[in-house]
Design an enzyme around this catalytic site. Structure first.
Site, mmCIF file in Angstrom:
data_model
loop_
_atom_site.group_PDB
_atom_site.id
_atom_site.type_symbol
_atom_site.label_atom_id
_atom_site.label_comp_id
_atom_site.label_asym_id
_atom_site.label_seq_id
_atom_site.Cartn_x
_atom_site.Cartn_y
_atom_site.Cartn_z
ATOM 1 N N LYS A 35 -0.650 -5.261 -7.754
ATOM 2 C CA LYS A 35 -0.763 -4.829 -6.359
ATOM 3 C C LYS A 35 -2.170 -4.324 -6.093
ATOM 4 O O LYS A 35 -2.666 -3.418 -6.767
ATOM 5 C CB LYS A 35 0.247 -3.729 -6.057
ATOM 6 C CG LYS A 35 0.212 -3.285 -4.593
ATOM 7 C CD LYS A 35 1.414 -2.418 -4.250
ATOM 8 C CE LYS A 35 1.199 -0.947 -4.488
ATOM 9 N NZ LYS A 35 0.309 -0.294 -3.531
ATOM 10 N N ASP A 62 -1.400 -5.220 -0.517
ATOM 11 C CA ASP A 62 -0.630 -4.174 0.188
ATOM 12 C C ASP A 62 -1.534 -3.452 1.188
ATOM 13 O O ASP A 62 -2.015 -2.357 0.922
ATOM 14 C CB ASP A 62 -0.091 -3.209 -0.885
ATOM 15 C CG ASP A 62 0.682 -2.040 -0.306
ATOM 16 O OD1 ASP A 62 1.223 -2.164 0.807
ATOM 17 O OD2 ASP A 62 0.731 -0.988 -0.990
ATOM 18 N N LYS A 64 -0.626 -3.165 4.620
ATOM 19 C CA LYS A 64 0.223 -2.552 5.666
ATOM 20 C C LYS A 64 -0.395 -2.673 7.057
ATOM 21 O O LYS A 64 -0.684 -1.667 7.712
ATOM 22 C CB LYS A 64 0.484 -1.080 5.342
ATOM 23 C CG LYS A 64 1.197 -0.845 4.012
ATOM 24 C CD LYS A 64 1.526 0.629 3.840
ATOM 25 C CE LYS A 64 2.284 0.928 2.565
ATOM 26 N NZ LYS A 64 1.495 0.791 1.327
ATOM 27 N N ASP A 67 -0.997 -3.291 14.211
ATOM 28 C CA ASP A 67 -1.860 -3.381 15.397
ATOM 29 C C ASP A 67 -1.149 -4.271 16.404
ATOM 30 O O ASP A 67 0.022 -4.631 16.199
ATOM 31 C CB ASP A 67 -3.239 -3.944 14.992
ATOM 32 C CG ASP A 67 -4.360 -3.444 15.909
ATOM 33 O OD1 ASP A 67 -4.175 -3.464 17.148
ATOM 34 O OD2 ASP A 67 -5.412 -3.058 15.400
ATOM 35 N N THR A 120 8.068 6.268 3.152
ATOM 36 C CA THR A 120 8.985 7.153 2.420
ATOM 37 C C THR A 120 8.478 8.598 2.403
ATOM 38 O O THR A 120 9.217 9.501 2.052
ATOM 39 C CB THR A 120 9.174 6.666 0.975
ATOM 40 O OG1 THR A 120 7.897 6.406 0.426
ATOM 41 C CG2 THR A 120 10.018 5.429 0.921
ATOM 42 N N ARG A 213 1.134 4.602 -11.944
ATOM 43 C CA ARG A 213 0.656 5.492 -13.004
ATOM 44 C C ARG A 213 1.415 5.432 -14.325
ATOM 45 O O ARG A 213 0.777 5.548 -15.386
ATOM 46 C CB ARG A 213 0.585 6.924 -12.454
ATOM 47 C CG ARG A 213 -0.548 7.088 -11.466
ATOM 48 C CD ARG A 213 -0.377 8.275 -10.552
ATOM 49 N NE ARG A 213 0.728 8.089 -9.640
ATOM 50 C CZ ARG A 213 1.078 8.970 -8.696
ATOM 51 N NH1 ARG A 213 0.408 10.100 -8.581
ATOM 52 N NH2 ARG A 213 2.082 8.715 -7.893
HETATM 53 O O1 C5P Z 1 1.689 5.561 -9.472
HETATM 54 P P1 C5P Z 1 2.929 5.178 -8.720
HETATM 55 O O2 C5P Z 1 3.946 4.447 -9.559
HETATM 56 O O3 C5P Z 1 3.532 6.336 -7.971
HETATM 57 O O4 C5P Z 1 2.401 4.132 -7.637
HETATM 58 C C1 C5P Z 1 3.244 3.602 -6.664
HETATM 59 C C2 C5P Z 1 2.493 2.671 -5.761
HETATM 60 O O5 C5P Z 1 3.368 2.282 -4.708
HETATM 61 C C3 C5P Z 1 1.264 3.264 -5.096
HETATM 62 O O6 C5P Z 1 0.331 2.196 -4.936
HETATM 63 C C4 C5P Z 1 1.776 3.729 -3.767
HETATM 64 O O7 C5P Z 1 0.789 3.704 -2.765
HETATM 65 C C5 C5P Z 1 2.826 2.679 -3.468
HETATM 66 N N1 C5P Z 1 3.861 3.095 -2.541
HETATM 67 C C6 C5P Z 1 4.684 4.183 -2.767
HETATM 68 N N2 C5P Z 1 5.654 4.523 -1.866
HETATM 69 C C7 C5P Z 1 5.810 3.784 -0.774
HETATM 70 C C8 C5P Z 1 4.998 2.673 -0.535
HETATM 71 C C9 C5P Z 1 4.024 2.358 -1.458
HETATM 72 O O8 C5P Z 1 4.545 4.854 -3.775
HETATM 73 N N3 C5P Z 1 6.764 4.101 0.066
#
Ligand code: C5P
Length: 234
Positions: A35, A62, A64, A67, A120, A213
């Protein structure tokens, strides 16, 4: 419900193209998608995107988009000229039906187009603060927006593990569900709140697990990804 193995998408959240590309190269074979989000794309643009894509893993871009219909459609046409084209792109469902129809027309089925329903990070109070009907819960808003996205010809949604069952109920088994907030058992939850283990999300019907992460910050990202893949099949 029995479900085929969820695909693993690693979120390359960095501003450094070389670091992202190096990680993508190492993870080729261990994950199914990468991603590229706002952080990397705004910092490095097409150059960073290409460097990552050179690893040969399909890219979920990603960004998003949100507009007016014409601007989103033209923005997507620009993104579709990236080489290789992204495997998945997304827009905000709150851009409305005309915008989503225009977006679907712009990508012409060449890439999967999915919608963000409600972020979220928005709780019930935030939803009320932006004028959403307080009589409905955020769950109802997510359900409405997912249904609208499907009616407008989109291929799926980004949703939390908690929303999976409801999205499946409203949108059916073929609607793509892309699910962040995934944490392997025993790992640091960091700032994620509504979380699930990879296995639980798979069992709830997730098609794609977005994991950042727990893989990227692991001492050995390849081993971490392999361990997650094992937890899905074992
Ligand atoms: O590090 P982690 O597993 O939390 O990363 C989750 C990824 O998913 C990040 O790139 C974050 O921006 C994305 N994301 C999220 N929750 C959402 C939409 C996207 O954590 N509702």
């Amino acid at each position: 419900m029995a479900h085929t193995r969820s695909r693993i998408c690693v979120a390359l959240d960095t501003q450094d193209a070389m670091q992202a590309a190096e990680l993508a190269r190492r993870l080729a074979g261990a994950v199914d998608l990468v991603k590229v989000g706002m952080e990397l794309f705004y910092a490095t643009g097409e150059h960073g995107y290409r460097k990552v894509a050179e690893a040969g893993i399909p890219v979920f871009l990603d960004l998003k988009l949100h507009d007016i219909p014409n601007t989103v459609a033209q923005g997507l046409r620009s993104l579709m000229r990236l080489d290789p084209a992204p495997a998945i792109v997304n827009v905000h469902a709150t851009g409305g039906p005309a915008m989503m129809h225009a977006a679907a027309e712009a990508v012409e089925g060449r890439t999967k187009l999915i919608a963000v329903t409600l972020l979220t990070s928005l709780g019930e109070e935030d939803a009320a603060a932006i004028g959403l009907d307080a009589a409905l819960g955020t769950d109802d808003h997510v359900a409405n927006l997912a249904e609208l996205a499907r009616a407008c010809g989109l291929d799926g949604v980004v949703c939390s593990p908690r929303d999976l069952e409801m999205v499946r109920r409203v949108c059916g088994p073929d609607f793509l569900t892309v699910v962040p907030g995934i944490r392997p058992a025993g790992s640091d939850t960091a700032d994620q709140k509504r979380i699930a283990t990879p296995r639980a999300a798979q069992e709830a019907g997730a098609d794609i697990l977005v994991i950042g992460r727990p893989i990227t910050q692991a001492e050995d990202p390849v081993a971490a990804a392999a361990e997650i893949a094992r937890s899905l099949t074992g």
